[in-house]
Write a protein that holds these residues in place. Sequence first.
Motif, PDB file in Angstrom:
ATOM      1  N   TRP A  36       0.856  -1.148   0.160  1.00  0.00           N
ATOM      2  CA  TRP A  36       0.098  -0.024   0.023  1.00  0.00           C
ATOM      3  C   TRP A  36       0.862   1.307   0.109  1.00  0.00           C
ATOM      4  CZ3 TRP A  36      -5.291   0.014  -0.806  1.00  0.00           C
ATOM      5  CH2 TRP A  36      -5.882  -1.128  -0.374  1.00  0.00           C
ATOM      6  N   PHE A  37       0.487   2.253  -0.674  1.00  0.00           N
ATOM      7  CA  PHE A  37       0.936   3.758  -0.850  1.00  0.00           C
ATOM      8  C   PHE A  37       0.176   4.548  -0.656  1.00  0.00           C
ATOM      9  CE2 PHE A  37       4.058   0.679  -3.096  1.00  0.00           C
ATOM     10  CZ  PHE A  37       5.217   1.166  -2.854  1.00  0.00           C
ATOM     11  N   ARG A  38       0.406   5.812  -0.251  1.00  0.00           N
ATOM     12  CA  ARG A  38      -0.619   6.872  -0.162  1.00  0.00           C
ATOM     13  C   ARG A  38      -0.106   8.168  -0.842  1.00  0.00           C
ATOM     14  NH1 ARG A  38      -1.089   7.711   6.180  1.00  0.00           N
ATOM     15  NH2 ARG A  38       1.015   8.613   6.701  1.00  0.00           N
ATOM     16  N   GLN A  39      -0.682   8.881  -1.254  1.00  0.00           N
ATOM     17  CA  GLN A  39      -0.365  10.166  -1.771  1.00  0.00           C
ATOM     18  C   GLN A  39      -1.462  11.558  -1.292  1.00  0.00           C
ATOM     19  OE1 GLN A  39       0.138  10.587  -6.240  1.00  0.00           O
ATOM     20  NE2 GLN A  39       1.821  12.065  -5.911  1.00  0.00           N
ATOM     21  N   ALA A  40      -0.927  12.401  -0.482  1.00  0.00           N
ATOM     22  CA  ALA A  40      -1.360  13.590  -0.252  1.00  0.00           C
ATOM     23  C   ALA A  40      -1.530  14.625  -1.299  1.00  0.00           C
ATOM     24  CB  ALA A  40      -1.091  13.905   1.438  1.00  0.00           C
ATOM     25  N   PRO A  41      -2.191  15.708  -1.325  1.00  0.00           N
ATOM     26  CA  PRO A  41      -2.254  16.771  -2.070  1.00  0.00           C
ATOM     27  C   PRO A  41      -0.818  17.492  -1.947  1.00  0.00           C
ATOM     28  CG  PRO A  41      -4.430  16.782  -1.188  1.00  0.00           C
ATOM     29  CD  PRO A  41      -3.687  15.794  -0.523  1.00  0.00           C
ATOM     30  N   GLY A  42      -0.342  17.751  -2.883  1.00  0.00           N
ATOM     31  CA  GLY A  42       0.905  18.681  -2.847  1.00  0.00           C
ATOM     32  C   GLY A  42       2.349  17.650  -2.427  1.00  0.00           C
ATOM     33  N   LYS A  43       2.254  16.589  -2.176  1.00  0.00           N
ATOM     34  CA  LYS A  43       3.119  15.524  -1.755  1.00  0.00           C
ATOM     35  C   LYS A  43       3.368  14.368  -2.572  1.00  0.00           C
ATOM     36  CE  LYS A  43       3.725  14.784   2.538  1.00  0.00           C
ATOM     37  NZ  LYS A  43       3.387  14.024   3.910  1.00  0.00           N
ATOM     38  N   GLU A  44       4.484  13.967  -2.417  1.00  0.00           N
ATOM     39  CA  GLU A  44       4.926  12.873  -3.183  1.00  0.00           C
ATOM     40  C   GLU A  44       4.600  11.454  -2.851  1.00  0.00           C
ATOM     41  OE1 GLU A  44       9.622  14.314  -4.816  1.00  0.00           O
ATOM     42  OE2 GLU A  44       9.151  12.204  -3.390  1.00  0.00           O
ATOM     43  N   ARG A  45       4.271  10.696  -3.850  1.00  0.00           N
ATOM     44  CA  ARG A  45       3.537   9.232  -2.930  1.00  0.00           C
ATOM     45  C   ARG A  45       4.566   8.767  -2.067  1.00  0.00           C
ATOM     46  NH1 ARG A  45       0.799   5.547  -7.686  1.00  0.00           N
ATOM     47  NH2 ARG A  45      -0.376   7.652  -7.548  1.00  0.00           N
ATOM     48  N   GLU A  46       3.857   8.050  -1.181  1.00  0.00           N
ATOM     49  CA  GLU A  46       4.762   7.572  -0.048  1.00  0.00           C
ATOM     50  C   GLU A  46       4.344   6.154   0.441  1.00  0.00           C
ATOM     51  OE1 GLU A  46       4.625   9.422   3.759  1.00  0.00           O
ATOM     52  OE2 GLU A  46       2.473   9.219   3.909  1.00  0.00           O
ATOM     53  N   PHE A  47       5.326   5.340   0.771  1.00  0.00           N
ATOM     54  CA  PHE A  47       5.171   4.024   1.194  1.00  0.00           C
ATOM     55  C   PHE A  47       4.294   4.046   2.437  1.00  0.00           C
ATOM     56  CE2 PHE A  47       6.806   0.473   3.890  1.00  0.00           C
ATOM     57  CZ  PHE A  47       6.293  -0.757   3.234  1.00  0.00           C
ATOM     58  N   VAL A  48       3.482   2.982   2.613  1.00  0.00           N
ATOM     59  CA  VAL A  48       2.776   2.803   3.817  1.00  0.00           C
ATOM     60  C   VAL A  48       3.097   1.310   4.479  1.00  0.00           C
ATOM     61  CG1 VAL A  48       0.311   2.546   4.877  1.00  0.00           C
ATOM     62  CG2 VAL A  48       0.917   4.212   2.954  1.00  0.00           C
ATOM     63  N   ALA A  49       2.791   0.245   3.665  1.00  0.00           N
ATOM     64  CA  ALA A  49       2.880  -1.121   4.113  1.00  0.00           C
ATOM     65  C   ALA A  49       3.236  -2.078   2.974  1.00  0.00           C
ATOM     66  CB  ALA A  49       1.919  -1.532   5.034  1.00  0.00           C
ATOM     67  N   THR A  50       4.062  -3.264   3.305  1.00  0.00           N
ATOM     68  CA  THR A  50       4.015  -4.264   2.211  1.00  0.00           C
ATOM     69  C   THR A  50       4.087  -5.592   3.051  1.00  0.00           C
ATOM     70  OG1 THR A  50       5.651  -4.972   0.457  1.00  0.00           O
ATOM     71  CG2 THR A  50       6.619  -4.463   2.719  1.00  0.00           C
ATOM     72  N   ILE A  51       3.716  -6.595   2.310  1.00  0.00           N
ATOM     73  CA  ILE A  51       3.500  -8.128   2.654  1.00  0.00           C
ATOM     74  C   ILE A  51       3.907  -9.061   1.392  1.00  0.00           C
ATOM     75  CG2 ILE A  51       1.069  -8.161   1.818  1.00  0.00           C
ATOM     76  CD1 ILE A  51       0.619  -9.869   4.405  1.00  0.00           C
ATOM     77  N   SER A  52       4.758 -10.047   2.025  1.00  0.00           N
ATOM     78  CA  SER A  52       5.528 -11.003   0.821  1.00  0.00           C
ATOM     79  C   SER A  52       4.216 -11.644   0.711  1.00  0.00           C
ATOM     80  CB  SER A  52       6.466 -11.357   1.521  1.00  0.00           C
ATOM     81  OG  SER A  52       6.101 -12.301   2.695  1.00  0.00           O
TER      82      SER A  52
END
Length: 123
Positions: A36-52
């Motif tokens: 999962w990634f997320r992106q807020a207005p005016g910000k770059e896309r950022e990492f949230v969580a990952t699962i194998s």
Amino acid sequence: QVQLVESGGGLVQAGGSLRLSCAASGRTFGTYVMSWFRQAPGKEREFVATISQSGRTIYYADSVKGRFTISRDNAKNTVYLQMNSLKPEDTAVYYCAAGGKIGSSRSDEYVYWGQGTQVTVSS
């Protein structure tokens, strides 16, 4: 090869909870690392969580540790993000991604992306 559709976003009060789902099509869902990634207005896309693929390797961004939980059900071709104790700074469009390396937090290493679902946390 795989299509991803996110759901479960919405408007919630600070301190509340939401559960996001990402439904995948295709026969090979269990072979993909999911994140999962997320992106807020005016910000770059950022990492949230990952699962194998097996669910044995899980990593979270420091900003969500202790509050968010990623999980997957390969039999249902679905990955989830349970979000608790939500804060206004969690407001963003949340994206599901597939195909990265195990443990990867880099968006440019993922092959498949969903369209995103909006999460808004009011103060």
